[in-house]
Every structure is written in structure tokens, then in C-alpha cells.
Design a protein around this motif. Structure first.
Motif, PDB file in Angstrom:
ATOM      1  N   ASP A 138      -0.811   3.139  77.739  1.00  0.00           N
ATOM      2  CA  ASP A 138      -1.625   2.650  78.846  1.00  0.00           C
ATOM      3  C   ASP A 138      -2.236   1.301  78.484  1.00  0.00           C
ATOM      4  N   CYS A 139      -2.402   0.456  79.495  1.00  0.00           N
ATOM      5  CA  CYS A 139      -3.069  -0.828  79.320  1.00  0.00           C
ATOM      6  C   CYS A 139      -4.098  -0.967  80.430  1.00  0.00           C
ATOM      7  N   PHE A 140      -5.339  -1.146  80.041  1.00  0.00           N
ATOM      8  CA  PHE A 140      -6.441  -1.173  81.000  1.00  0.00           C
ATOM      9  C   PHE A 140      -6.669  -2.588  81.529  1.00  0.00           C
ATOM     10  N   VAL A 141      -6.962  -2.658  82.808  1.00  0.00           N
ATOM     11  CA  VAL A 141      -7.178  -3.934  83.490  1.00  0.00           C
ATOM     12  C   VAL A 141      -8.536  -3.868  84.185  1.00  0.00           C
ATOM     13  N   ALA A 142      -9.360  -4.891  84.007  1.00  0.00           N
ATOM     14  CA  ALA A 142     -10.683  -4.905  84.619  1.00  0.00           C
ATOM     15  C   ALA A 142     -10.956  -6.268  85.238  1.00  0.00           C
ATOM     16  N   GLY A 143     -11.609  -6.256  86.398  1.00  0.00           N
ATOM     17  CA  GLY A 143     -11.935  -7.516  87.061  1.00  0.00           C
ATOM     18  C   GLY A 143     -12.649  -7.265  88.375  1.00  0.00           C
ATOM     19  N   ASP A 144     -13.187  -8.330  88.933  1.00  0.00           N
ATOM     20  CA  ASP A 144     -13.972  -8.215  90.160  1.00  0.00           C
ATOM     21  C   ASP A 144     -13.205  -8.600  91.418  1.00  0.00           C
ATOM     22  N   ASP A 145     -11.974  -9.044  91.269  1.00  0.00           N
ATOM     23  CA  ASP A 145     -11.160  -9.472  92.412  1.00  0.00           C
ATOM     24  C   ASP A 145      -9.958  -8.538  92.521  1.00  0.00           C
ATOM     25  N   GLU A 146      -9.867  -7.800  93.616  1.00  0.00           N
ATOM     26  CA  GLU A 146      -8.823  -6.778  93.751  1.00  0.00           C
ATOM     27  C   GLU A 146      -7.416  -7.369  93.734  1.00  0.00           C
ATOM     28  N   GLN A 147      -7.238  -8.506  94.381  1.00  0.00           N
ATOM     29  CA  GLN A 147      -5.908  -9.119  94.409  1.00  0.00           C
ATOM     30  C   GLN A 147      -5.493  -9.567  93.009  1.00  0.00           C
ATOM     31  N   ALA A 148      -6.431 -10.160  92.276  1.00  0.00           N
ATOM     32  CA  ALA A 148      -6.137 -10.585  90.914  1.00  0.00           C
ATOM     33  C   ALA A 148      -5.852  -9.380  90.017  1.00  0.00           C
TER      34      ALA A 148
ATOM     35  N   ASP B 162       5.287  -5.080  83.951  1.00  0.00           N
ATOM     36  CA  ASP B 162       6.469  -5.836  83.535  1.00  0.00           C
ATOM     37  C   ASP B 162       6.598  -5.902  82.019  1.00  0.00           C
ATOM     38  N   ALA B 163       5.452  -5.861  81.330  1.00  0.00           N
ATOM     39  CA  ALA B 163       5.466  -5.889  79.869  1.00  0.00           C
ATOM     40  C   ALA B 163       5.808  -4.527  79.272  1.00  0.00           C
ATOM     41  N   GLY B 164       5.909  -3.490  80.120  1.00  0.00           N
ATOM     42  CA  GLY B 164       6.333  -2.177  79.659  1.00  0.00           C
ATOM     43  C   GLY B 164       5.247  -1.137  79.563  1.00  0.00           C
ATOM     44  N   PHE B 165       3.999  -1.496  79.910  1.00  0.00           N
ATOM     45  CA  PHE B 165       2.888  -0.565  79.812  1.00  0.00           C
ATOM     46  C   PHE B 165       2.552   0.048  81.172  1.00  0.00           C
ATOM     47  N   ARG B 166       1.768   1.127  81.154  1.00  0.00           N
ATOM     48  CA  ARG B 166       1.252   1.689  82.385  1.00  0.00           C
ATOM     49  C   ARG B 166      -0.118   1.079  82.657  1.00  0.00           C
ATOM     50  N   PRO B 167      -0.255   0.299  83.747  1.00  0.00           N
ATOM     51  CA  PRO B 167      -1.546  -0.310  84.035  1.00  0.00           C
ATOM     52  C   PRO B 167      -2.518   0.704  84.628  1.00  0.00           C
ATOM     53  N   LEU B 168      -3.759   0.641  84.168  1.00  0.00           N
ATOM     54  CA  LEU B 168      -4.823   1.466  84.715  1.00  0.00           C
ATOM     55  C   LEU B 168      -5.985   0.559  85.094  1.00  0.00           C
ATOM     56  N   ASN B 169      -6.418   0.648  86.340  1.00  0.00           N
ATOM     57  CA  ASN B 169      -7.548  -0.135  86.824  1.00  0.00           C
ATOM     58  C   ASN B 169      -8.833   0.458  86.253  1.00  0.00           C
ATOM     59  N   ALA B 170      -9.467  -0.276  85.352  1.00  0.00           N
ATOM     60  CA  ALA B 170     -10.673   0.220  84.686  1.00  0.00           C
ATOM     61  C   ALA B 170     -11.942  -0.105  85.452  1.00  0.00           C
ATOM     62  N   GLY B 171     -11.823  -0.900  86.534  1.00  0.00           N
ATOM     63  CA  GLY B 171     -13.004  -1.220  87.315  1.00  0.00           C
ATOM     64  C   GLY B 171     -13.409  -2.678  87.194  1.00  0.00           C
ATOM     65  N   PRO B 172     -14.682  -2.986  87.414  1.00  0.00           N
ATOM     66  CA  PRO B 172     -15.155  -4.367  87.431  1.00  0.00           C
ATOM     67  C   PRO B 172     -15.084  -5.025  86.054  1.00  0.00           C
ATOM     68  N   LEU B 173     -15.295  -6.337  86.043  1.00  0.00           N
ATOM     69  CA  LEU B 173     -15.186  -7.087  84.795  1.00  0.00           C
ATOM     70  C   LEU B 173     -16.177  -6.595  83.745  1.00  0.00           C
ATOM     71  N   SER B 174     -17.300  -6.069  84.174  1.00  0.00           N
ATOM     72  CA  SER B 174     -18.294  -5.547  83.230  1.00  0.00           C
ATOM     73  C   SER B 174     -17.750  -4.404  82.377  1.00  0.00           C
TER      74      SER B 174
END
Length: 217
Positions: A152-162, A172-184
Motif C-alpha cells: 500500500d502507498c498512502f496519499v494525503a492532500g487537500d485537493d481531491e483532484q490532485a 502506475d508505479a505498482g502500489f495500491r493507493p490509499l487516500n489517507a485524508g488531508p495534508l495534515s
């Protein structure tokens, strides 16, 4: 949709990210303090995949041409790099992969109420900052499935499109993306890498290890 991506840095992580995303068909601009190292990396990627769209350029050109910028550099160099690229990142996505580790790699040098990603957002206010790839080792990019499980690879940010755009890169890099929530949430993600480094050293994982969230879904 394939993207144009600037990878700034030719160390283990920069090389791994550039190779993985070039192999996925993205257009990659490689830059770094060592121009020869950037050119060597570009040649290595092309040697492995003849149709790879990758070239070595200077940092200014890489940032100018790219839609997404990935600084694969040490946290300590963030401020200097941000000053160098600030005028060219307006409206672009900048992916923070850094972990603000102390000298013994068992803690963070940032205050509890911030993170490397949040500091980068302050340094580059006209860019959209997303946290990703900081909980993966460079070796995981060549082996994104460990013990039969996709890392798994966690992704965090405040912009949903980004967030979605970077999640697509993670996949694309081969990992499973997981939305971890806001940038904080980067504060937690950066601490998770401290834990993973400690586990890797304690149990001799040979830097091939990653996080996996298990569920019934």
C-alpha cells in the motif's frame, strides 16, 4: 492519462520513481545537482525500455515542462529547492516524498503540529502539495508485491483532484493507493516511516518491506 513529470534527484528514491513512472508511459524529466548522474539515469531507463519518454535536463527546464514535480531530495534541502523552483510551480502538483528524519533515523525533526509536506506547502503557496511515496522503500518499486501482497502507498492532500491524479501515479508505479485524508495526515505518514525504518533495521528486512492494510472489503 499520461503526465509530464519532473523528478528532481537521482538517488535511490528518485531513480526508482523515475524508472517506474517512465515504464508506465509517463513523460519524465530528470534533474539534479549532478547533471551527469541525471543523464546516466535517463540512459539506463531508455536502455531498459527503448520507447521510454525520458530526458535529463536542468532543474529549471524540468519544472517548466512538467505538470507534476516530485522532489526526491532530503528534507534538509527543501527550503533551497523551493526557492529555486517557486516561480515555476504555480498551478502545478508538487509531490512531497520526504521524511524529516533525525540523524539517527529514529525520530522526526519537525514539530508535532506540522510535517515536511505542510512546510513545503508554505514554501510553495501557489502549488498544490500532495504527500505520497514516503512510506515506501526504493526497493519496493522493483518488488511492489511482497509475500504475495501488493504494498500500500498512502496519499494525503487537500485537493481531491490532485489526490486522484497522484493516486493514479501510485497505481502506475505498482502500489495500491490509499487516500489517507488531508495534508495534515502527513504528520502520521512521516512517523509511520520512522517505525518502518526501525522495523527494517531490527528484523533485517533488507529494505524490502512495506505497509499493508487488511480488510474484508
Amino acid at each position: 492519462m499520461k503526465k509530464s513529470i519532473a523528478v528532481i534527484g537521482t538517488g535511490n528514491m528518485g531513480s526508482a520513481i523515475a524508472k517506474a513512472l517512465a515504464n508506465a508511459g509517463h513523460e519524465i524529466y530528470i534533474a539534479g545537482k549532478d547533471a551527469q548522474a541525471a543523464e546516466t539515469l535517463a540512459q539506463t531507463i531508455r536502455a531498459g525500455q527503448a520507447d521510454a519518454r525520458v530526458q535529463a535536463v536542468d532543474t529549471a527546464a524540468a519544472v517548466q515542462h512538467a505538470e507534476i514535480i516530485i522532489p526526491a531530495v532530503w528534507y534538509a534541502t527543501y527550503a533551497g529547492l523551493a526557492e529555486e523552483i517557486r516561480s515555476r510551480v504555480a498551478g502545478k502538483i508538487v509531490v512531497s516524498i520526504a521524511n524529516p528524519l533525525n540523524e539517527t533515523f529514529d525520530g522526526l525533526v519537525t514539530a508535532a503540529d506540522t510535517s515536511a509536506a505542510e512546510e513545503l506547502a508554505e514554501l510553495l503557496p501557489e502549488a498544490t502539495i500532495v504527500k505520497a511515496f514516503n512510506t515506501t522503500f526504493a526497493a519496493d518499486f522493483t518488488t511492489p508485491r511482497i509475500g504475495g501482497q501488493q504494498v500500500d502507498c498512502f496519499v494525503a492532500g487537500d485537493d481531491e483532484q490532485a489526490l486522484q491524479t497522484v493516486s493514479d501515479l501510485v497505481a502506475d508505479a505498482g502500489f495500491r493507493p490509499l487516500n489517507a485524508g488531508p495534508l495534515s495526515m502527513s504528520r502520521t505518514l512521516e512517523s509511520m516511516m520512522v517505525l518502518l525504518i526501525g522495523l527494517a533495521m531490527r528484523y533485517d528486512y533488507n529494505w524490502l518491506a512495506g505497509w499493508k492494510v487488511l480488510s474484508q472489503a
